[in-house]
Scaffold this motif. Structure first.
Motif, PDB file in Angstrom:
ATOM      1  N   THR A  77      47.827  29.932  42.951  1.00 41.50           N
ATOM      2  CA  THR A  77      48.410  31.128  42.293  1.00 41.50           C
ATOM      3  C   THR A  77      49.860  31.597  42.929  1.00 41.50           C
ATOM      4  O   THR A  77      49.860  31.206  44.393  1.00 41.50           O
ATOM      5  CB  THR A  77      47.542  32.350  42.067  1.00 41.50           C
ATOM      6  OG1 THR A  77      46.965  32.707  43.206  1.00 41.50           O
ATOM      7  CG2 THR A  77      46.153  31.656  40.920  1.00 41.50           C
TER       8      THR A  77
ATOM      9  N   ASP B 124      40.918  38.175  47.280  1.00 39.71           N
ATOM     10  CA  ASP B 124      41.119  38.222  45.912  1.00 39.71           C
ATOM     11  C   ASP B 124      39.863  38.364  44.906  1.00 39.71           C
ATOM     12  O   ASP B 124      39.865  39.388  44.109  1.00 39.71           O
ATOM     13  CB  ASP B 124      41.594  36.647  45.512  1.00 39.71           C
ATOM     14  CG  ASP B 124      41.949  36.479  44.088  1.00 39.71           C
ATOM     15  OD1 ASP B 124      41.756  37.380  43.427  1.00 39.71           O
ATOM     16  OD2 ASP B 124      41.909  35.296  43.678  1.00 39.71           O
TER      17      ASP B 124
ATOM     18  N   ARG C 152      39.464  41.814  42.822  1.00 43.41           N
ATOM     19  CA  ARG C 152      39.395  41.753  41.211  1.00 43.41           C
ATOM     20  C   ARG C 152      38.222  42.243  40.560  1.00 43.41           C
ATOM     21  O   ARG C 152      38.189  43.142  39.675  1.00 43.41           O
ATOM     22  CB  ARG C 152      39.797  40.302  40.944  1.00 43.41           C
ATOM     23  CG  ARG C 152      41.109  39.895  40.831  1.00 43.41           C
ATOM     24  CD  ARG C 152      41.084  38.474  40.282  1.00 43.41           C
ATOM     25  NE  ARG C 152      40.559  37.304  41.135  1.00 43.41           N
ATOM     26  CZ  ARG C 152      39.381  36.731  40.748  1.00 43.41           C
ATOM     27  NH1 ARG C 152      38.740  37.197  39.558  1.00 43.41           N
ATOM     28  NH2 ARG C 152      39.062  35.866  41.385  1.00 43.41           N
TER      29      ARG C 152
ATOM     30  N   ASP D  37      44.278  43.477  38.991  1.00 37.15           N
ATOM     31  CA  ASP D  37      44.003  42.659  37.656  1.00 37.15           C
ATOM     32  C   ASP D  37      44.097  41.053  38.089  1.00 37.15           C
ATOM     33  O   ASP D  37      44.215  40.803  39.406  1.00 37.15           O
ATOM     34  CB  ASP D  37      44.794  43.000  36.435  1.00 37.15           C
ATOM     35  CG  ASP D  37      46.284  42.704  36.636  1.00 37.15           C
ATOM     36  OD1 ASP D  37      46.712  42.203  37.576  1.00 37.15           O
ATOM     37  OD2 ASP D  37      47.018  43.370  36.121  1.00 37.15           O
ATOM     38  N   SER D  38      44.127  40.312  37.183  1.00 37.98           N
ATOM     39  CA  SER D  38      44.250  38.640  37.417  1.00 37.98           C
ATOM     40  C   SER D  38      45.569  38.397  37.753  1.00 37.98           C
ATOM     41  O   SER D  38      45.628  37.271  38.618  1.00 37.98           O
ATOM     42  CB  SER D  38      43.673  38.006  36.193  1.00 37.98           C
ATOM     43  OG  SER D  38      44.648  38.427  35.151  1.00 37.98           O
TER      44      SER D  38
ATOM     45  N   TYR E 197      47.259  40.067  40.008  1.00 38.12           N
ATOM     46  CA  TYR E 197      47.306  40.825  41.478  1.00 38.12           C
ATOM     47  C   TYR E 197      48.048  42.169  41.311  1.00 38.12           C
ATOM     48  O   TYR E 197      48.704  42.512  42.371  1.00 38.12           O
ATOM     49  CB  TYR E 197      48.030  39.866  42.583  1.00 38.12           C
ATOM     50  CG  TYR E 197      47.377  38.704  42.659  1.00 38.12           C
ATOM     51  CD1 TYR E 197      46.111  38.615  43.382  1.00 38.12           C
ATOM     52  CD2 TYR E 197      47.781  37.410  42.442  1.00 38.12           C
ATOM     53  CE1 TYR E 197      45.161  37.377  43.510  1.00 38.12           C
ATOM     54  CE2 TYR E 197      47.278  36.066  42.751  1.00 38.12           C
ATOM     55  CZ  TYR E 197      46.084  36.301  43.363  1.00 38.12           C
ATOM     56  OH  TYR E 197      45.519  35.166  43.448  1.00 38.12           O
TER      57      TYR E 197
END
Length: 394
Positions: A104, A141, A145, A151-152, A154
């Motif tokens: 990511t 992470d 989360r 959130d997904s 970041y």
């Protein structure tokens, strides 16, 4: 006869303990064990056999002549590319951080300015507290989360809550730079939402900022060679992350709780420094040449065994209960939260006046896909796990 029998039993127990330690240390040295417990709640971490190599990393943002250079190692096709960008207006620039471990990335606006953090804050309604992440981005992470801090993508979703990192984001793991940039990014977003990210300096931050690289992984040395940028320059005072880290504290008071990576030793307490003075003196050590004959607080902070980032007397319960109470009284708090010394679970000590939170995050992430941390809500302390919504009050 009875006394002699007790002596034989005691000798046998001692011999077994010595054999256990010798065997454990030998297995740790060969990589079979990751840590050896000397007694419940305290362990020696084993050195890793480091096979890490050249890999994605960065960005490293360095200032030169009013501009900034952003250098990163990023994937390109089947290989890796060293990418360098010139940021002509750094205060309005963004950089992109790619995370190889998760595949990511996220964009980070650079801070227009850096100011030294206060030493004291009022208590928020809720806090998530973690220590000793040690370059474990996947675990960080997962924790952020599943607890609703991000959130997904970041992005900060914790409102006016506070995230407290009690030191040691550096070393041992392979995603140190990425963890730093994520916390840097969230600090800005939290402030806009009325929340806060607290980054307490631990001994590994101070080691990396003062030229002690014993625990730096091979990956970073290889990356530094490939970038032709000595690792010592990655977090110097002319880098963005270096400037940011130099605004941080070694101890902070948030409401009625004191947060410090190692602990407050009797030698530090005996000098009765204010928190502001303690933090200022610790920051002054980062770039100043070592004093030949330090005195007072400077002398105590120059001793790792006694300094707030390294002292283990609280975690090992070597300090007296009277000393603990004196620390709480001196700084007007009810509890201390510490990291640095490994424990298997969040552990209240001294009747709950000290809470130890240096958990085996990398093992939990690798083996069980979970993280554990401390949750504080309306003054009540809870242990949380990312694999369940249940919180266990301490």
């Amino acid at each position: 006869m009875v006394a002699r029998a007790y002596k034989r039993i005691a000798f046998g127990v001692l011999l077994l303990y010595v054999l256990y330690l010798a065997g454990g240390i030998a297995l740790a040295a060969t990589g079979v064990l990751s840590k050896v417990y000397f007694f419940p709640g305290w362990a020696l971490k084993a050195p890793s056999h480091d096979a890490s190599a050249f890999a994605p990393d960065g960005p490293i943002v360095r200032y030169q002549s009013g501009a900034a250079l952003s250098t990163a190692i990023v994937p390109r096709g089947a290989g890796l590319l060293i990418q360098t960008d010139t940021l002509t207006d750094p205060a309005r620039s963004t950089v992109r951080c790619y995370v190889n471990e998760t595949g990511t990335s996220f964009t980070v606006p650079l801070h227009p300015r850096h100011t030294v953090e206060p030493s004291e804050y009022p208590a928020p309604a809720k806090m998530l507290v973690v220590s000793d992440i040690e370059g474990n981005f996947k675990g960080l992470d997962l924790l952020l989360r599943t607890t609703g801090v991000v959130d997904s993508a970041y992005r900060w979703r914790f409102g006016n809550g506070h995230l407290v990192v009690v030191g040691d984001v550096f070393d041992r793991g392979l995603q140190v730079t990425e963890c730093l940039w994520l916390l840097y990014k969230l600090e800005q977003e939290a402030a806009r939402a009325g929340g806060k990210v607290h980054f307490i300096l631990g001994n590994h931050e101070l080691m990396n900022l003062t030229g002690h690289y014993k625990y730096v992984r091979r990956k970073y040395r290889r990356n530094a060679d490939s970038l032709r940028l000595d690792y010592a320059a990655w977090y110097g005072p002319e880098t963005e992350l270096g400037r940011w880290l130099r605004t941080k504290n070694v101890v902070e008071k948030i409401g009625s709780t004191l947060f410090v990576h190692g602990g407050i030793s009797p030698e530090v307490l005996g000098l009765r420094p204010t928190l502001a003075a303690l933090n200022e003196q610790a920051r002054n050590r980062l770039d100043a040449p070592p004093a030949r004959n330090p005195a007072g607080l400077a002398k105590v902070l120059a001793s790792p065994q006694l300094s707030p980032d390294w002292y283990r007397g609280l975690a090992q319960q070597e300090a007296s209960a009277g000393h603990v109470q004196q620390v709480l009284t001196q700084y007007g708090v009810r509890r201390m939260v510490i990291g640095h010394t490994p424990v298997t679970e969040i552990t209240p000590l001294y009747g709950g006046k000290v809470v130890a939170i240096d958990l085996p995050h990398q093992e939990n992430t690798d083996e069980q896909q979970l993280m554990k941390a401390l949750w504080i809500e309306n003054g009540r302390f809870y242990a949380i796990r990312t694999d369940t919504s249940r919180r266990e009050e301490l």
